[in-house]
Scaffold this motif. Sequence first.
Motif, mmCIF file in Angstrom:
data_model
loop_
_atom_site.group_PDB
_atom_site.id
_atom_site.type_symbol
_atom_site.label_atom_id
_atom_site.label_comp_id
_atom_site.label_asym_id
_atom_site.label_seq_id
_atom_site.Cartn_x
_atom_site.Cartn_y
_atom_site.Cartn_z
ATOM 1 N N TYR A 56 -38.647 -10.455 101.741
ATOM 2 C CA TYR A 56 -39.243 -11.393 100.838
ATOM 3 C C TYR A 56 -37.973 -11.538 99.717
ATOM 4 C CZ TYR A 56 -41.343 -15.272 98.425
ATOM 5 O OH TYR A 56 -41.523 -16.328 97.707
ATOM 6 N N GLU A 57 -37.750 -10.098 99.334
ATOM 7 C CA GLU A 57 -36.688 -9.923 98.337
ATOM 8 C C GLU A 57 -35.306 -10.673 98.521
ATOM 9 O OE1 GLU A 57 -37.877 -5.835 96.200
ATOM 10 O OE2 GLU A 57 -36.970 -5.763 97.900
ATOM 11 N N LEU A 58 -34.917 -10.336 99.995
ATOM 12 C CA LEU A 58 -33.724 -10.865 100.409
ATOM 13 C C LEU A 58 -33.722 -12.402 100.473
ATOM 14 C CD1 LEU A 58 -32.713 -8.284 103.000
ATOM 15 C CD2 LEU A 58 -31.514 -8.741 101.056
ATOM 16 N N VAL A 59 -35.025 -12.989 100.874
ATOM 17 C CA VAL A 59 -35.014 -14.385 101.067
ATOM 18 C C VAL A 59 -34.816 -14.934 99.590
ATOM 19 C CG1 VAL A 59 -36.795 -16.289 101.239
ATOM 20 C CG2 VAL A 59 -36.525 -14.545 103.134
ATOM 21 N N VAL A 60 -35.410 -14.428 98.607
ATOM 22 C CA VAL A 60 -35.319 -14.777 97.169
ATOM 23 C C VAL A 60 -33.882 -14.799 96.573
ATOM 24 C CG1 VAL A 60 -35.927 -14.539 94.908
ATOM 25 C CG2 VAL A 60 -37.817 -14.224 96.594
ATOM 26 N N ARG A 61 -33.256 -13.759 97.110
ATOM 27 C CA ARG A 61 -31.910 -13.537 96.532
ATOM 28 C C ARG A 61 -31.243 -14.546 97.487
ATOM 29 N NH1 ARG A 61 -30.283 -7.375 95.722
ATOM 30 N NH2 ARG A 61 -32.261 -6.784 94.513
#
Lengths: 358, 183
Positions: free
Chosen positions: A41-46
């Motif tokens: 999810y962190e990567l998705v947000v970025r």
Amino acid sequence: MSHDLERIRDYVEDRLPPAEREAFAAEIARDPGLAELVETYELVVRATSDAPPAATTTFLDVVVRARAARRIPRPLLAAAALLVAVAIFAFLSAPLKRTPAPVTLKAIPLALRPAPEAPPHWPPELLTHKTADEDGLLFYDDLSTALAVAKAARAHVFLFIHFPGCSWCDEFRDVQCRDEAVIKAAEPYVLLTLDWRKAPEALREDPNGGWPIFDVLDADGRKIDGFKGMEPAGTVAEFLLGRTHPRPDWEGLGEGARRLEEAEAAGDAARRLELYRQVAAADNALSEVARAHIAAMEKEAQDALFAAREDVLRLGAAAAADRLGSAAAPLRGTPYGDDLDRVHTFVREHGSFPELKE
Amino acid sequence: MADRALPVDGDEFRRLFEEHKDTVFRVLYRLAGNRHDAEDLVQDTFVRLWRKREQFRGDGSVEGYLRRIAYRTFLNARARLSRPRAHENNGREPVDHGPDPSESASRAELRSFLLAHVRRAVEELPDSWREPFVLFRYEGMKLKEIADTLGITPKAAEIRVARALERVSGRLRELKAKYGEAL
């Protein structure tokens, strides 16, 4: 799971209260699966944090769009929907109108029939035949009446020619004509008596051969047989019985004539046709008369039908419909009237003449 | 902007449009997946808002009301939208996922490569997963709100968001398996 998803998001986006954040971090540390989702999810947000392009739509675009999509008032919309429905119905029913089903005639023949001859009229009083009463044999004294009855009854005529002052003639009236055997034997005949002087030339035989003169005539008045002179009642009866001749059903003829009379007086076409059919079913001379009446009725209907077909081409459907309606009215209740009514309905509905079938 | 009536005259409405058009556009751009459809939907949204201006009871924010109209506009138009569907590539050129990482690639380049794949993975999600995921990710909606907006059950909203996340996670695992050391 919902709790986890929302907490993952809030954790990554740093929206959890500090204590809760700390607890969730400990949970992530213990659970590699959760840690993987958090990392994802962190990567998705970025990856999806880039600001989208700026909108280029202007207020004018919105105004133009609003005008283009201006709402149609409900009554107009309803009217349009109704028109569309009518158009669809018209479209769907159009093939039916283009090729309407033919009209099947149940009584009127399609083959053109010649006009029937006017059927003869037979007064019932003539055909309710009675050859004798308590005074003996009853004779017609008019040749044409006797021949007409003979024709109607398909009978022969027994002609008794007398002469004024002829005593044998008087005796024949007084004796033989009251004899039961003679009365019985005379029953199939139409009885006619004529004064020699008034008899037609062909029947006025030489009086020197003896008196009275007796002839047997056919329905056309032609002599078939005969004898002259006074003979005993037994000989007269024997003569009458000994000949080959038709034996009319006087009772049936009388009843038939009565029915024909009733039919002619009937205002109701259905009743008239029924009576004609009853008479036609009997096998006697009146059957032909009844059949002639039925043929006249049929011809009347056929003439109207064919004339209406020409009317459609020459004068239009309205004129044809008028003709059919007028022709059907006096025949209502009969199969001829029903046929005309069906064609009449078709012409009114379709404005054209139908294909006809028998 | 909260708790106020909608404008009933043209000038005020124009000001409201200018104030909110970018917000509405962002929502619709992410839902529709392309600029062309998003611009169309923005116009439709404001046309609807104008027509419904008298139905607004003022018991919530205008922005919230506007967003709800935007979602509804998107859902109504969804069947006719032309959003290119990257996962249904149908014989066209392969999708460009950026340069392959090499031994010499910098850490920044590797990160860029990875994020490009994640972005693509989100774009390629099936619509039925992507739409709730967009509302979850960008609109910050709770699953219950997503369910209400899309007309589905909360459970279905939860499953779809979870599957979307798992799909992206799976793509990441594939990348790590392939470029493990470099990433």
